[in-house]
Design an enzyme around this catalytic site. Structure first.
Site, PDB file in Angstrom:
ATOM      1  N   ARG A  90       0.810  -1.227   0.000  1.00 14.36           N
ATOM      2  CA  ARG A  90       0.000   0.000   0.000  1.00 14.36           C
ATOM      3  C   ARG A  90       0.840   1.272   0.000  1.00 14.36           C
ATOM      4  O   ARG A  90       0.286   2.384  -0.066  1.00 14.36           O
ATOM      5  CB  ARG A  90      -0.971   0.001   1.199  1.00 14.36           C
ATOM      6  CG  ARG A  90      -2.046  -1.072   1.095  1.00 14.36           C
ATOM      7  CD  ARG A  90      -3.209  -0.800   2.033  1.00 14.36           C
ATOM      8  NE  ARG A  90      -3.963   0.404   1.640  1.00 14.36           N
ATOM      9  CZ  ARG A  90      -5.018   0.869   2.319  1.00 14.36           C
ATOM     10  NH1 ARG A  90      -5.438   0.245   3.405  1.00 14.36           N
ATOM     11  NH2 ARG A  90      -5.652   1.956   1.918  1.00 14.36           N
ATOM     12  N   ARG A 139      -0.996  -2.576  12.637  1.00 11.91           N
ATOM     13  CA  ARG A 139      -0.495  -1.725  11.558  1.00 11.91           C
ATOM     14  C   ARG A 139       0.306  -0.524  12.072  1.00 11.91           C
ATOM     15  O   ARG A 139       1.460  -0.363  11.749  1.00 11.91           O
ATOM     16  CB  ARG A 139      -1.660  -1.238  10.694  1.00 11.91           C
ATOM     17  CG  ARG A 139      -2.435  -2.358  10.004  1.00 11.91           C
ATOM     18  CD  ARG A 139      -1.588  -3.009   8.937  1.00 11.91           C
ATOM     19  NE  ARG A 139      -2.308  -4.035   8.213  1.00 11.91           N
ATOM     20  CZ  ARG A 139      -3.101  -3.818   7.163  1.00 11.91           C
ATOM     21  NH1 ARG A 139      -3.282  -2.594   6.705  1.00 11.91           N
ATOM     22  NH2 ARG A 139      -3.709  -4.816   6.568  1.00 11.91           N
ATOM     23  N   HIS A 168      -7.305  -2.724  12.173  1.00 13.50           N
ATOM     24  CA  HIS A 168      -7.335  -1.260  12.228  1.00 13.50           C
ATOM     25  C   HIS A 168      -8.347  -0.873  13.306  1.00 13.50           C
ATOM     26  O   HIS A 168      -9.385  -1.533  13.452  1.00 13.50           O
ATOM     27  CB  HIS A 168      -7.849  -0.665  10.905  1.00 13.50           C
ATOM     28  CG  HIS A 168      -6.811  -0.493   9.845  1.00 13.50           C
ATOM     29  ND1 HIS A 168      -7.076  -0.697   8.508  1.00 13.50           N
ATOM     30  CD2 HIS A 168      -5.508  -0.119   9.910  1.00 13.50           C
ATOM     31  CE1 HIS A 168      -5.977  -0.454   7.796  1.00 13.50           C
ATOM     32  NE2 HIS A 168      -5.015  -0.108   8.616  1.00 13.50           N
ATOM     33  N   ASP A 170     -10.573   1.344  13.290  1.00 13.80           N
ATOM     34  CA  ASP A 170     -11.939   1.624  12.811  1.00 13.80           C
ATOM     35  C   ASP A 170     -12.723   0.360  12.437  1.00 13.80           C
ATOM     36  O   ASP A 170     -13.881   0.431  12.057  1.00 13.80           O
ATOM     37  CB  ASP A 170     -11.925   2.633  11.648  1.00 13.80           C
ATOM     38  CG  ASP A 170     -11.303   2.078  10.377  1.00 13.80           C
ATOM     39  OD1 ASP A 170     -10.854   0.902  10.369  1.00 13.80           O
ATOM     40  OD2 ASP A 170     -11.250   2.818   9.373  1.00 13.80           O
ATOM     41  N   CYS A 264     -14.066   2.634   6.287  1.00  9.91           N
ATOM     42  CA  CYS A 264     -12.782   2.547   5.571  1.00  9.91           C
ATOM     43  C   CYS A 264     -12.831   3.247   4.215  1.00  9.91           C
ATOM     44  O   CYS A 264     -11.819   3.722   3.714  1.00  9.91           O
ATOM     45  CB  CYS A 264     -12.400   1.101   5.288  1.00  9.91           C
ATOM     46  SG  CYS A 264     -12.331   0.052   6.708  1.00  9.91           S
ATOM     47  N   MET A 637       4.151 -30.322  47.869  1.00  8.72           N
ATOM     48  CA  MET A 637       4.022 -29.136  47.046  1.00  8.72           C
ATOM     49  C   MET A 637       4.060 -27.865  47.873  1.00  8.72           C
ATOM     50  O   MET A 637       4.792 -26.937  47.570  1.00  8.72           O
ATOM     51  CB  MET A 637       2.729 -29.198  46.238  1.00  8.72           C
ATOM     52  CG  MET A 637       2.608 -28.025  45.309  1.00  8.72           C
ATOM     53  SD  MET A 637       1.397 -28.266  44.038  1.00  8.72           S
ATOM     54  CE  MET A 637      -0.091 -28.043  44.939  1.00  8.72           C
ATOM     55  N   HIS A 639       5.124 -27.066  51.022  1.00  8.53           N
ATOM     56  CA  HIS A 639       6.367 -26.666  51.674  1.00  8.53           C
ATOM     57  C   HIS A 639       7.424 -26.320  50.643  1.00  8.53           C
ATOM     58  O   HIS A 639       8.246 -25.439  50.855  1.00  8.53           O
ATOM     59  CB  HIS A 639       6.845 -27.776  52.610  1.00  8.53           C
ATOM     60  CG  HIS A 639       5.845 -28.099  53.673  1.00  8.53           C
ATOM     61  ND1 HIS A 639       5.034 -29.201  53.602  1.00  8.53           N
ATOM     62  CD2 HIS A 639       5.481 -27.438  54.796  1.00  8.53           C
ATOM     63  CE1 HIS A 639       4.222 -29.217  54.653  1.00  8.53           C
ATOM     64  NE2 HIS A 639       4.476 -28.152  55.387  1.00  8.53           N
ATOM     65  N   ASP A 657       8.236 -35.693  42.324  1.00 10.75           N
ATOM     66  CA  ASP A 657       6.826 -35.927  42.638  1.00 10.75           C
ATOM     67  C   ASP A 657       6.270 -36.861  41.575  1.00 10.75           C
ATOM     68  O   ASP A 657       6.719 -36.865  40.438  1.00 10.75           O
ATOM     69  CB  ASP A 657       6.039 -34.610  42.631  1.00 10.75           C
ATOM     70  CG  ASP A 657       4.782 -34.699  43.499  1.00 10.75           C
ATOM     71  OD1 ASP A 657       4.742 -34.032  44.550  1.00 10.75           O
ATOM     72  OD2 ASP A 657       3.853 -35.435  43.120  1.00 10.75           O
ATOM     73  N   VAL A 681       8.501 -41.239  44.873  1.00  7.81           N
ATOM     74  CA  VAL A 681       9.591 -40.670  45.668  1.00  7.81           C
ATOM     75  C   VAL A 681      10.373 -41.750  46.426  1.00  7.81           C
ATOM     76  O   VAL A 681      11.589 -41.652  46.607  1.00  7.81           O
ATOM     77  CB  VAL A 681       9.072 -39.544  46.601  1.00  7.81           C
ATOM     78  CG1 VAL A 681       8.180 -40.091  47.689  1.00  7.81           C
ATOM     79  CG2 VAL A 681      10.206 -38.748  47.183  1.00  7.81           C
TER      80      VAL A 681
END
Ligand code: ARG
Length: 704
Positions: A90, A139, A168, A170, A264, A637, A639, A657, A681
């Site tokens: 453009r 844009r 855009h 608009d 537009c 988890m 602690h 875990d 574990v």
């Protein structure tokens, strides 16, 4: 007809969809009918002519989108800011529009090269003339807004577009007379919606649904009480009528194929100026410097992404690429944000990534005194796990006691300046705290490509269940590091949950403590209760640990155990009395390994050792992990997260875990120092012990 209102249009002689520069054009190349386009355009033209004067600009061959005159430029009174199109497709329209504006006697302003701004398509005047709404994100560049504010001497409110169908402003936003606003909120980020809501009262906001938005209902031409658009739902028409607007529909489907509609196709050339409206300085900019393995380590991508994702924009001013494998790169990046608030958000994250000021821009950190004990000034800088420095009186001072979620407090004694992380609750009245995001930097390790790759190999997670062989490989590495830490007199802390006991890990963890691999144990009431239950009664929560089956009446065991310890006063005294003779807690007492048990609402008992005052427990935890080299997080988890928040970067964290989500959550600190292991574990501990024994005795005699 209002004589005073004028529009500029461009006949669709050369209109076509020739290329794709927005999502609407996709699949529509050469699919529009010229005849139908001409017919639709004319219908719009005559509709507008009933209400205003419409002028025409000569269409130029080869520039099919020139019909969209909204993108010619942005004008106010007799001043115009010419568009700088983002897409080369453009850019050829620019001279044609420029010539027209000059002919009409406008003062034409042109933006610097490479600073896209697409005119009235991306900037819409409040219909009362009080301010200008300007879009960015697809844009137009945010950095174009200060130019517009200056040249048109008007307040600019920057709105960030986030849905590429509404590229855009608009296409999704239409200020109407009487202070009304027709818009599609989904096209904007949260900050922009907040801004809109701050300026337009609720009863004046006509928020539309997606179905109307994709028919370009917001892409309307408003002349006094008339609103001309492609198409509106019954509901929308009714809402518009209720507030006094007359909706005129005129089909523009051929232009929708190029991503445009009524608004537009027009440029309003009579935009009134209000006397007492003036420019503001909305956009903040700051130039930062990034140094390191910017490409190799992906830091550059992360930095630029975070700027955009948080609503800012950037311009890379220069980029010295390190050319050798080991050499580092350096980039200066100008970061812009639509407000101070957004800038602080972006900057604090860039600081985490290691961004610094250029030497010539370095400033001291801003300090503010604490007014209310235990409460930081509003704008306080929130600390992270990364080693941090603050600039005070021109000197960079290293922050002590680094941890996340704190504030940086400054103490001066004579010439001596101390900066340290403090929890909010520990802040004292009159103490100075760092606020804002100036004069703060983090010191990031520059890991070479080799080093990074090595640590990646070491860490794996999130891949669901890890294969046995992979677990073994990681365990080998961890064992090796544990061994080195022990031999150099370093420090390892363990956070452990009751699962360690249930999964048969007790004897292994006991072994680790006995052999000097653990220097602190952090947990809750449960790990100690279950461990002691196992030592005294052979069960863990009533389950026989040797047979794996529940014992009759076993659910009462843990309370019996708690009672027994209470009788002796505490765990250490029970050991002393010869009651407790094995297990994890026993070894801690015997080996003088300090432990801290943090309580919770669900604790039975609790054991006398459990700290039910959580502030005490947090303080004790952080004291115990000071100076640790490694933290083993074993199936707890809560602690572990607590510990993670207190731990500065650089401490290796190993999170084990069975639940991949927990491992991911714990390991995901954005630092290479954490390793996740998804496995049972108990199994992990037994492999670890076996490996450590191998490192001690070549024939691998088991000593458990
Ligand atoms: N195809 C054109 C583009 O993508 C459509 C422009 C629509 N104009 C507007 N003001 N929204 O640039």
């Amino acid at each position: 007809m209002s004589e005073s209102i004028r529009f500029l249009m461009c006949p669709p002689d050369h209109y076509d969809v020739d290329y794709v520069i927005n999502p609407w054009m996709e699949g529509n190349i050469h699919k529009s009918s010229r005849d139908r386009a001409v017919e639709q355009w004319q219908k719009l033209y005559y509709t507008l002519k009933d209400h205003a004067i419409v002028e025409l600009v000569e269409p130029a061959k080869g520039w099919p989108d020139m019909v969209f005159t909204a993108n010619a430029g942005l004008l106010l009174d007799k001043t115009v800011v010419l568009s700088r199109f983002m897409h080369p497709e453009r850019q050829g329209e620019e001279p044609h529009f420029k010539a027209w504006f000059e002919q009409q006697g406008y003062t034409v302003h042109e933006l610097p090269q490479d600073l896209p701004f697409e005119g009235a398509g991306d900037a819409l005047l409040d219909r009362e003339g009080r301010w200008l709404w300007a879009g960015y994100g697809f844009r137009s560049e945010l950095d174009s807004h200060p130019y517009i504010a200056k040249w048109l001497d008007i307040e600019v409110l920057s709105l960030r577009l986030i849905d590429n169908r509404f590229y855009h402003l608009d296409t999704c936003f239409c200020p109407l007379s009487g202070g009304y606003l027709l818009y599609y909120p989904g096209a904007f980020d949260a900050y922009s919606n907040h801004l809109i809501e701050g300026r337009v009262p609720a009863h004046k906001r006509i928020a539309i649904a997606e179905a109307d938005a994709v028919n370009f209902a917001c892409n309307s031409v408003n002349i006094n009480s008339v609103v001309v658009m492609n198409k509106a739902s019954k509901d929308l028409k009714q809402r518009m009528t209720e507030v006094g607007f007359q909706v005129i529909e005129t089909p523009l489907t051929e232009f929708l194929k190029a991503g445009g509609a009524a608004k537009c196709l027009t440029l309003r050339t009579t935009e009134p100026v209000l006397e007492d409206v003036h420019a503001n300085e909305p956009i903040e900019s700051r130039t930062i410097r990034m140094q390191g393995h910017l490409l190799d380590a992906g830091i550059m991508n992360r930095a630029l992404d975070l700027v955009v994702d948080n609503g800012g924009s950037f311009k890379v001013l220069n980029f010295d690429l390190g050319t050798e494998r080991q050499s580092t790169s350096c980039a200066d990046v100008k970061v812009s944000a639509p407000s101070h608030e957004v800038m602080e958000d972006i900057m604090s994250q860039l600081i985490d990534l290691g961004a610094v000021d250029r030497p010539q821009d370095e400033r001291d950190a801003l300090l503010e005194a604490v007014i209310q004990g235990g409460v930081a000034p509003d704008d306080f800088y929130v600390t992270t796990i990364y080693p941090t420095e603050v600039r005070i009186d021109g000197e960079w001072v290293r922050v002590q006691k680094q941890r996340m979620d704190g504030a940086i407090a400054i103490t001066r004694t004579g010439d001596n300046i101390i900066a340290q992380c403090k929890l909010l609750r520990d802040l004292e009245v009159a103490e100075e705290v760092v606020v804002g995001v100036e004069g703060i930097r983090t010191v990031r390790k520059q890991d070479s490509r080799e080093k990074r790759n090595k640590s990646q190999e070491f860490s794996f997670m999130g891949a669901g269940v890890s294969s046995e062989r992979r677990v073994e490989l990681v365990v080998e590495q961890i064992a090796w590091e544990l061994r080195q830490i022990r031999d150099r007199g370093g420090k390892v802390a363990v956070t452990a949950g009751p699962v360690v006991i249930h999964t048969g890990g007790s004897s292994h963890l006991s072994w680790l403590i006995r052999e000097g691999y653990v220097q602190a144990l952090l947990g809750g009431n449960a790990i100690a209760v279950h461990d002691i239950e196992q030592s005294l009664m052979g069960t863990s929560l009533g389950v026989d640990m040797s047979k794996g089956v529940p014992v009759q009446g076993g659910h009462r065991h843990h309370l019996k155990v708690i009672n027994a310890i209470r009788r002796h006063g505490n765990i250490a005294k029970a050991v002393e009395a010869g009651i407790l003779t094995k297990g994890v807690m026993y070894e801690c007492v015997q080996q003088n390994v300090p432990f801290c048990l943090a309580g919770s609402i669900r604790d039975d008992g609790p054991l006398p050792d459990t700290k039910m005052d959580l502030i005490d427990a947090q303080t004790e935890y952080s004291r115990l992990i000071e100076g640790t080299d490694m933290i083993l997080m074993l199936s707890t988890m809560l602690h572990s997260i607590g510990v993670g928040n207190m731990t500065p970067a650089g401490v290796k964290m190993v999170c084990v875990d069975i639940n991949p989500a927990v491992v991911t959550k714990l390991s995901d600190r954005g630092s290479v120092e954490s390793v996740g292991v998804v496995t049972d574990v108990g199994l992990f501990l037994s492999l670890l012990v076996r490996q450590l024994e191998k490192l001690t005795s070549p024939i691998g005699v088991t000593t458990i």
